[in-house]
Motif scaffolding. Sequence first.
Motif, PDB file in Angstrom:
ATOM      1  N   TYR A 226       0.825  -1.209   0.000  1.00 56.41           N
ATOM      2  CA  TYR A 226       0.000   0.000   0.000  1.00 56.41           C
ATOM      3  C   TYR A 226       0.862   1.263   0.000  1.00 56.41           C
ATOM      4  O   TYR A 226       0.546   2.234  -0.683  1.00 56.41           O
ATOM      5  CB  TYR A 226      -0.935   0.003   1.207  1.00 56.41           C
ATOM      6  N   GLY A 242      -0.183   3.961   4.173  1.00 55.69           N
ATOM      7  CA  GLY A 242       0.072   2.601   3.717  1.00 55.69           C
ATOM      8  C   GLY A 242       0.486   1.677   4.837  1.00 55.69           C
ATOM      9  O   GLY A 242      -0.014   0.547   4.946  1.00 55.69           O
ATOM     10  N   TYR A 284      -6.162   0.037  -3.654  1.00 54.39           N
ATOM     11  CA  TYR A 284      -6.875  -0.765  -2.661  1.00 54.39           C
ATOM     12  C   TYR A 284      -7.656  -1.904  -3.315  1.00 54.39           C
ATOM     13  O   TYR A 284      -7.827  -2.972  -2.703  1.00 54.39           O
ATOM     14  CB  TYR A 284      -7.803   0.129  -1.838  1.00 54.39           C
ATOM     15  N   GLY A 287      -5.036  -4.399  -4.108  1.00 56.14           N
ATOM     16  CA  GLY A 287      -4.545  -4.910  -2.829  1.00 56.14           C
ATOM     17  C   GLY A 287      -5.469  -5.950  -2.235  1.00 56.14           C
ATOM     18  O   GLY A 287      -5.016  -6.974  -1.700  1.00 56.14           O
TER      19      GLY A 287
END
Length: 356
Positions: A226, A242, A284, A287
Amino acid sequence: MEFTPTQKRAALWIAFALLAVFLLRALGPVITPFAIAAVLAYVLTPLVDRLCEMAGGKFPRWLAAAVVELLLFVVLALLVLLVVPVLYKELPLMREQLPGMFDKLDAWARPWLRELGIYVALDLASLKAQAVGWLNANYSDAVSSLFSSLRLGGSVAAVVIFNLILTPVALYYLLLDWDKVTHRVLELVPPRARPGVDSFTHEADAVLGQYLRGQLLVMVTMAVYYSTGLALFGLDLALPIGVFTGLAMFVPYVGFGIGLILALLAGFLQFASAKALVMVAVVYGSGQVVEGFFLTPRLVGERIGLHPLAVIFALLAFAQLFGFVGVLVALPASAVLLVAIRRLRAGYMGSNLYQG
């Protein structure tokens, strides 16, 4: 109808489990600091043991426990310090840029809604005035309101302060005497049942150890991911947001949600454009794919054998029963319950009741 000894023992264990759940719910506020301390002591005891083995076993345990607890407080303080600068920087920016953001929203939304045939009277001027007024409010009023609420809910404040004081004390003594405490508890088990209990505790300990190691790897990996992803988009606060998002994933869904909101807020205030949405969606979204379909199934899920639906159910059930502490311990407790369910299933499959 007469029950067999096995059925009587099963009924006794079920009654004991129901009684334990009832007591946990009834004494929740009292047990909370001890439960948190016990979970932390279980996680940190191996580190204390390692320190005690240093210098030829001459490192005193009381000092090792104090050092480990101090390191824990430093880590928790660093996590808090990751969020505070974000809020400290973003709130003044929000106060300055909010009027312009409302004007841009007004200019973008009205024509777009008209093209769709939707005619909505958005009183953005009033919303802008209210939002700016709230952000420009005197902070002393907020502080006085806080103290007033603390006076009205003095018992709640007292409980919070009591827990903040008691938890570190309980943690220190548990780290100091963890082996003695567990030995005293296991002594209560009848001798004829100890082989089965020892086997269960060893299996549960192995599963929990695998879970914790896997979860730690996921947290560190996602913190790097992140931070790197947000930095590539040019976000100034990429590192704190992050790292916080990755490390806060220890609380499933909650940590990720808070990190996403912080990134979205910081992106809107810095870029003041759709780039913030693109950044959050790409970083995101990807992720979640990496973490949900690759890292967690291989590093955590496969190690404890929990289905994603079981994870969601465990989070909701433990949150309902034990509040925020339940969310923290949902997955480790579910891993232990999974070991118990496996053993019950194996016993049932091999019993005469199943085989007819």
